[in-house]
Motif scaffolding. Sequence first.
Motif, PDB file in Angstrom:
ATOM      1  N   TRP A   5       1.058  -1.064  -0.007  1.00 23.28           N
ATOM      2  CA  TRP A   5       0.177   0.117   0.347  1.00 23.28           C
ATOM      3  C   TRP A   5       1.538   1.144   0.354  1.00 23.28           C
ATOM      4  O   TRP A   5       2.483   1.745   0.536  1.00 23.28           O
ATOM      5  N   ARG A   6       0.699   2.498  -0.828  1.00 25.05           N
ATOM      6  CA  ARG A   6       1.088   3.352  -0.413  1.00 25.05           C
ATOM      7  C   ARG A   6      -0.043   4.222  -0.470  1.00 25.05           C
ATOM      8  O   ARG A   6      -0.936   4.698  -0.821  1.00 25.05           O
ATOM      9  N   ASP A   7       0.619   5.785  -0.210  1.00 25.58           N
ATOM     10  CA  ASP A   7      -0.306   6.797  -0.163  1.00 25.58           C
ATOM     11  C   ASP A   7      -0.042   7.794  -1.475  1.00 25.58           C
ATOM     12  O   ASP A   7       0.807   8.152  -1.537  1.00 25.58           O
ATOM     13  N   LEU A   8      -1.134   8.401  -2.196  1.00 17.48           N
ATOM     14  CA  LEU A   8      -1.811   9.509  -3.576  1.00 17.48           C
ATOM     15  C   LEU A   8      -0.011  10.356  -2.851  1.00 17.48           C
ATOM     16  O   LEU A   8      -0.457  11.036  -1.653  1.00 17.48           O
ATOM     17  N   GLU A   9       0.548  10.371  -4.044  1.00 21.57           N
ATOM     18  CA  GLU A   9       1.293  12.268  -3.633  1.00 21.57           C
ATOM     19  C   GLU A   9      -0.083  13.354  -5.090  1.00 21.57           C
ATOM     20  O   GLU A   9      -0.370  12.046  -5.866  1.00 21.57           O
ATOM     21  N   ALA A  10       0.286  14.548  -4.115  1.00 23.70           N
ATOM     22  CA  ALA A  10      -0.494  15.405  -5.452  1.00 23.70           C
ATOM     23  C   ALA A  10       0.279  15.499  -6.771  1.00 23.70           C
ATOM     24  O   ALA A  10       1.897  15.611  -6.584  1.00 23.70           O
ATOM     25  N   GLU A  11      -0.190  16.333  -7.660  1.00 24.01           N
ATOM     26  CA  GLU A  11       0.378  15.955  -9.654  1.00 24.01           C
ATOM     27  C   GLU A  11       1.357  17.620  -8.710  1.00 24.01           C
ATOM     28  O   GLU A  11       0.576  19.055  -8.625  1.00 24.01           O
ATOM     29  N   SER A  12       2.296  17.766  -8.807  1.00 27.70           N
ATOM     30  CA  SER A  12       3.587  19.261  -9.358  1.00 27.70           C
ATOM     31  C   SER A  12       2.653  20.437 -10.515  1.00 27.70           C
ATOM     32  O   SER A  12       2.990  19.712 -11.326  1.00 27.70           O
ATOM     33  N   LEU A  13       1.922  21.322  -9.911  1.00 25.67           N
ATOM     34  CA  LEU A  13       1.302  21.954 -10.885  1.00 25.67           C
ATOM     35  C   LEU A  13       1.899  23.385 -11.403  1.00 25.67           C
ATOM     36  O   LEU A  13       2.412  23.725 -12.356  1.00 25.67           O
ATOM     37  N   GLU A  14       3.572  22.882 -10.891  1.00 25.77           N
ATOM     38  CA  GLU A  14       4.343  23.858 -11.112  1.00 25.77           C
ATOM     39  C   GLU A  14       5.410  23.664 -13.014  1.00 25.77           C
ATOM     40  O   GLU A  14       5.544  22.249 -12.499  1.00 25.77           O
ATOM     41  N   PRO A  15       5.920  24.337 -13.753  1.00 24.90           N
ATOM     42  CA  PRO A  15       6.649  23.816 -14.528  1.00 24.90           C
ATOM     43  C   PRO A  15       7.714  23.796 -14.474  1.00 24.90           C
ATOM     44  O   PRO A  15       8.092  24.275 -13.245  1.00 24.90           O
ATOM     45  N   PRO A  16       8.176  23.085 -14.925  1.00 18.34           N
ATOM     46  CA  PRO A  16       9.785  21.598 -15.065  1.00 18.34           C
ATOM     47  C   PRO A  16      10.670  23.565 -15.301  1.00 18.34           C
ATOM     48  O   PRO A  16      10.326  24.260 -15.388  1.00 18.34           O
ATOM     49  N   SER A  17      11.700  23.432 -13.787  1.00 16.69           N
ATOM     50  CA  SER A  17      12.352  24.672 -14.465  1.00 16.69           C
ATOM     51  C   SER A  17      13.653  24.544 -15.755  1.00 16.69           C
ATOM     52  O   SER A  17      13.338  23.216 -16.084  1.00 16.69           O
ATOM     53  N   GLU A  18      14.537  25.442 -15.983  1.00 16.14           N
ATOM     54  CA  GLU A  18      15.080  25.347 -17.180  1.00 16.14           C
ATOM     55  C   GLU A  18      15.872  23.735 -17.402  1.00 16.14           C
ATOM     56  O   GLU A  18      16.241  23.352 -18.236  1.00 16.14           O
ATOM     57  N   PHE A  19      16.459  23.469 -16.493  1.00 13.69           N
ATOM     58  CA  PHE A  19      17.455  22.239 -16.191  1.00 13.69           C
ATOM     59  C   PHE A  19      16.551  20.673 -15.519  1.00 13.69           C
ATOM     60  O   PHE A  19      17.219  20.038 -15.048  1.00 13.69           O
ATOM     61  N   GLY A  20      15.459  20.872 -14.418  1.00  7.47           N
ATOM     62  CA  GLY A  20      14.485  20.292 -14.192  1.00  7.47           C
ATOM     63  C   GLY A  20      14.764  20.402 -12.727  1.00  7.47           C
ATOM     64  O   GLY A  20      15.278  21.060 -12.181  1.00  7.47           O
ATOM     65  N   ASP A  21      13.900  19.574 -12.222  1.00 14.02           N
ATOM     66  CA  ASP A  21      13.152  19.474 -10.640  1.00 14.02           C
ATOM     67  C   ASP A  21      13.723  17.727 -10.057  1.00 14.02           C
ATOM     68  O   ASP A  21      13.576  16.920 -11.316  1.00 14.02           O
ATOM     69  N   LEU A  22      14.530  17.875  -9.198  1.00 15.21           N
ATOM     70  CA  LEU A  22      14.593  16.710  -7.918  1.00 15.21           C
ATOM     71  C   LEU A  22      13.657  16.654  -6.680  1.00 15.21           C
ATOM     72  O   LEU A  22      14.113  18.151  -5.996  1.00 15.21           O
ATOM     73  N   GLN A  23      13.029  15.818  -5.944  1.00 18.06           N
ATOM     74  CA  GLN A  23      12.049  15.863  -5.102  1.00 18.06           C
ATOM     75  C   GLN A  23      13.288  14.670  -4.264  1.00 18.06           C
ATOM     76  O   GLN A  23      13.133  13.855  -4.483  1.00 18.06           O
ATOM     77  N   PHE A  24      13.286  15.412  -3.369  1.00 23.21           N
ATOM     78  CA  PHE A  24      14.025  14.197  -2.347  1.00 23.21           C
ATOM     79  C   PHE A  24      13.459  14.467  -0.272  1.00 23.21           C
ATOM     80  O   PHE A  24      12.782  15.301  -0.288  1.00 23.21           O
ATOM     81  N   CYS A  25      13.969  13.894   0.465  1.00 21.29           N
ATOM     82  CA  CYS A  25      13.116  13.993   1.767  1.00 21.29           C
ATOM     83  C   CYS A  25      14.711  14.263   2.637  1.00 21.29           C
ATOM     84  O   CYS A  25      15.787  13.155   2.331  1.00 21.29           O
ATOM     85  N   LEU A  26      14.483  14.792   3.477  1.00 18.89           N
ATOM     86  CA  LEU A  26      15.810  14.587   4.108  1.00 18.89           C
ATOM     87  C   LEU A  26      14.947  14.591   5.633  1.00 18.89           C
ATOM     88  O   LEU A  26      14.193  14.972   6.190  1.00 18.89           O
ATOM     89  N   GLY A  27      15.840  14.096   6.607  1.00 15.59           N
ATOM     90  CA  GLY A  27      15.025  13.829   8.133  1.00 15.59           C
ATOM     91  C   GLY A  27      16.992  13.407   9.102  1.00 15.59           C
ATOM     92  O   GLY A  27      18.031  12.735   8.491  1.00 15.59           O
ATOM     93  N   TYR A  28      16.650  14.005   9.759  1.00 14.32           N
ATOM     94  CA  TYR A  28      17.606  13.610  10.895  1.00 14.32           C
ATOM     95  C   TYR A  28      17.704  12.842  12.558  1.00 14.32           C
ATOM     96  O   TYR A  28      16.224  13.766  12.934  1.00 14.32           O
ATOM     97  N   ASN A  29      18.041  11.821  13.091  1.00 17.27           N
ATOM     98  CA  ASN A  29      18.075  11.190  13.461  1.00 17.27           C
ATOM     99  C   ASN A  29      19.122  11.408  15.045  1.00 17.27           C
ATOM    100  O   ASN A  29      20.499  11.630  15.683  1.00 17.27           O
ATOM    101  N   ASP A  30      18.565  12.638  16.143  1.00 20.35           N
ATOM    102  CA  ASP A  30      20.099  12.882  16.971  1.00 20.35           C
ATOM    103  C   ASP A  30      20.168  11.385  18.217  1.00 20.35           C
ATOM    104  O   ASP A  30      21.217  11.886  17.925  1.00 20.35           O
ATOM    105  N   CYS A  31      19.161  10.758  18.100  1.00 20.05           N
ATOM    106  CA  CYS A  31      19.925   9.142  19.379  1.00 20.05           C
ATOM    107  C   CYS A  31      21.185   8.755  18.049  1.00 20.05           C
ATOM    108  O   CYS A  31      21.897   8.461  18.748  1.00 20.05           O
ATOM    109  N   LEU A  32      20.779   8.313  16.870  1.00 17.21           N
ATOM    110  CA  LEU A  32      21.270   7.581  16.221  1.00 17.21           C
ATOM    111  C   LEU A  32      22.528   7.975  15.122  1.00 17.21           C
ATOM    112  O   LEU A  32      23.159   7.516  14.953  1.00 17.21           O
ATOM    113  N   ARG A  33      22.455   9.489  15.447  1.00 19.27           N
ATOM    114  CA  ARG A  33      23.203  10.267  14.695  1.00 19.27           C
ATOM    115  C   ARG A  33      23.206   9.966  13.177  1.00 19.27           C
ATOM    116  O   ARG A  33      25.132  10.512  12.997  1.00 19.27           O
ATOM    117  N   ARG A  34      22.318  10.252  12.477  1.00 20.43           N
ATOM    118  CA  ARG A  34      22.307   9.631  11.539  1.00 20.43           C
ATOM    119  C   ARG A  34      21.446  10.823  10.288  1.00 20.43           C
ATOM    120  O   ARG A  34      20.435  10.874  10.799  1.00 20.43           O
TER     121      ARG A  34
END
Length: 415
Positions: free
Chosen positions: A259-288
Amino acid sequence: MAEQVALVIGGLAGGLLLLLLLIWVSCCLWKRLCAMFTYEELPGTTAASSTQGDKLCPPYAARTQTSRPPGVPFVVPPSFQDRDWVPLNSGEWAQVPRDPCPAPELLPHTSSSNLGMVGTINPELYKFLEDTSETDFPEGCLGRLWFSLEYQQEAERLLVGLIKARRLQGPSETCSPLVKLHLLPDERHFLQSKTKHKTSNPQFDEHFIFQVSSKSITQRVLRFSVYHVDRQRKHQLLGQVFFPLKNETLAGDCQRLIWRDLEAESLEPPSEFGDLQFCLGYNDCLRRLTVVVLRAKGLQLQEDTSFVSVCVKVSLMNHNKFVKCKKTSAVLGSANPVYSETFSFKADPAELDTASLSLTVLQGAEGEKSHALGRVVVGSYMYARGKQLEHWNEMFSKPKELVKRWHALCRTTEP
């Protein structure tokens, strides 16, 4: 003469008293010796075995609690009293089952006073984990889709089962959803489900087949596009699910439920060289520091894309010095590659003020050196501004989440 008689009588009386004293001392010593080699039944044993509240088997109920085989210098515990004892040649005794009736300690019960007894079963420890996939929805969720996958190696067929969707966010109270399935990068051909009328929780239970070779299956991405069909039969996109077909997902000829959650379509036009989607997260306990590279869109590839591969290089920098680098797998011939790959870097909290992440999209061809299509840098105020800085700061304000964002690529030289 009288004095001699009195002395004899006194001597006899004293001897008798001494003899009685010796007999009494001997009895006390004998009792102590017997107590040292005999195990007495603990108090409450009979009560503990009778407070279960369950019906006992007749042979067990008729058995006495203190019975023991001859020659055994201890009382048999209640849990073993349903067994007979047979003599061995060496003078030892061995136990054998007498009847199939279980001991009462192993029968199911609900008494709270017996939860700590040895040999009892606590039903609370054997409860199945509840499936929260239909109840635990994140804030702002557009809906959730369930599907199954199975790849048949010999027939080179991908079997997709469209199962159900829940909590679809339609434009009105009444939602009539349908799902289109694409096997990217092929955008022209698709398969489509039946329309389910007036429901935000449709049950599809439909099956689809894609013919795809085993050599190219790992380079394909399955896309589910969920639409609402209005009265004029116009399709309005509610959300999408992108699922890369990796080796670990297709390993073995077995069906996998996902199972997966739905993602909204990006309505913004792509930039001149393209776009990249990524996630960031930091765990203090694991220092990761965790980076999830999701996908890219609008990349400016060469005209001949049949032998072009695209990957993303993730570099951790500190004071503009290289610390560590990791790469995604390469996707062939797609200007909109999907990765969904996770990377983890070890980083101390004190180092984050001077750290930054560089994500570079690389294009390579067979026999040619790869070159950068674009790059994005996220980090502290020393290295980033605007959306890149906001993304970095939001990562620390939400320590238990993976913060997802799109970023425009810039044409810069790679450090």
